[in-house]
Design a protein around this motif. Sequence first.
Motif, PDB file in Angstrom:
ATOM      1  N   LYS A  35     114.559  30.841  12.821  1.00 35.74           N
ATOM      2  CA  LYS A  35     114.668  29.660  13.681  1.00 35.74           C
ATOM      3  C   LYS A  35     115.992  29.664  14.443  1.00 35.74           C
ATOM      4  O   LYS A  35     116.024  29.434  15.653  1.00 35.74           O
ATOM      5  CB  LYS A  35     114.550  28.392  12.831  1.00 35.74           C
ATOM      6  N   GLU A  36     117.071  29.956  13.754  1.00 33.47           N
ATOM      7  CA  GLU A  36     118.397  29.952  14.373  1.00 33.47           C
ATOM      8  C   GLU A  36     118.488  30.967  15.510  1.00 33.47           C
ATOM      9  O   GLU A  36     118.971  30.658  16.603  1.00 33.47           O
ATOM     10  CB  GLU A  36     119.441  30.275  13.301  1.00 33.47           C
ATOM     11  N   LYS A  37     117.988  32.160  15.274  1.00 31.60           N
ATOM     12  CA  LYS A  37     118.081  33.205  16.287  1.00 31.60           C
ATOM     13  C   LYS A  37     117.172  32.915  17.475  1.00 31.60           C
ATOM     14  O   LYS A  37     117.550  33.138  18.622  1.00 31.60           O
ATOM     15  CB  LYS A  37     117.775  34.558  15.665  1.00 31.60           C
ATOM     16  N   LEU A  38     115.987  32.393  17.204  1.00 32.72           N
ATOM     17  CA  LEU A  38     115.086  32.034  18.300  1.00 32.72           C
ATOM     18  C   LEU A  38     115.665  30.906  19.147  1.00 32.72           C
ATOM     19  O   LEU A  38     115.596  30.951  20.376  1.00 32.72           O
ATOM     20  CB  LEU A  38     113.719  31.622  17.755  1.00 32.72           C
ATOM     21  N   VAL A  39     116.240  29.903  18.495  1.00 32.19           N
ATOM     22  CA  VAL A  39     116.824  28.779  19.230  1.00 32.19           C
ATOM     23  C   VAL A  39     117.943  29.265  20.137  1.00 32.19           C
ATOM     24  O   VAL A  39     118.014  28.885  21.306  1.00 32.19           O
ATOM     25  CB  VAL A  39     117.323  27.682  18.260  1.00 32.19           C
TER      26      VAL A  39
END
Length: 181
Positions: A125-129
């Motif tokens: 989630k962090e990397k996609l955001v």
Amino acid sequence: MASSMKGRFKRFEHRFERILWRLRLIAILPVMMSLVSTVVAFVLGTLEIVKALVSLGDVAHTKKTFVAELLGAIVTGIDLYLIGIALLIFGYGVYELLISPIEAAREHDQGGGGLLDIRDLDQLKEKLVKVLVVALIVSAFKAMLTLPIKDGPSLAFFCLSVLLLALSGYLVTGSGGKRLF
């Protein structure tokens, strides 16, 4: 008799769990589609940039907005690359989380922490955001290239847009070593 029923239930439970565990392999479908979409996004981004560079050779540059349109096409290509990167991260993350760790990535790992090193759902989630926010910043930058500034309010909106883009970049990267996402 109760022992026999308990043994049957245990065998049924074991079979059901094996089927359930194998069912996770259906996640290969979104992995494959995101990887195919990554290639498509990269090809489209490359075509957009090549089209912009070819238009440089056109001698009939009579439009006043040629530079803005040229930069807009290049920024569109970069935006497509970023979307491709987001799709790649998604595909790798789903594969690593649901199917199996990617051994080839672990062989050449120099301490971890890379963009494709995804160990849990929060990291995915962090990397996609981060990538998607950067893609949105690039899209906003493209829109600002052709924004007409004719009066005070349009200049104020332009400045507010620049401020919001800077704030977005600051929030994504964090401050003073602290990570916000």
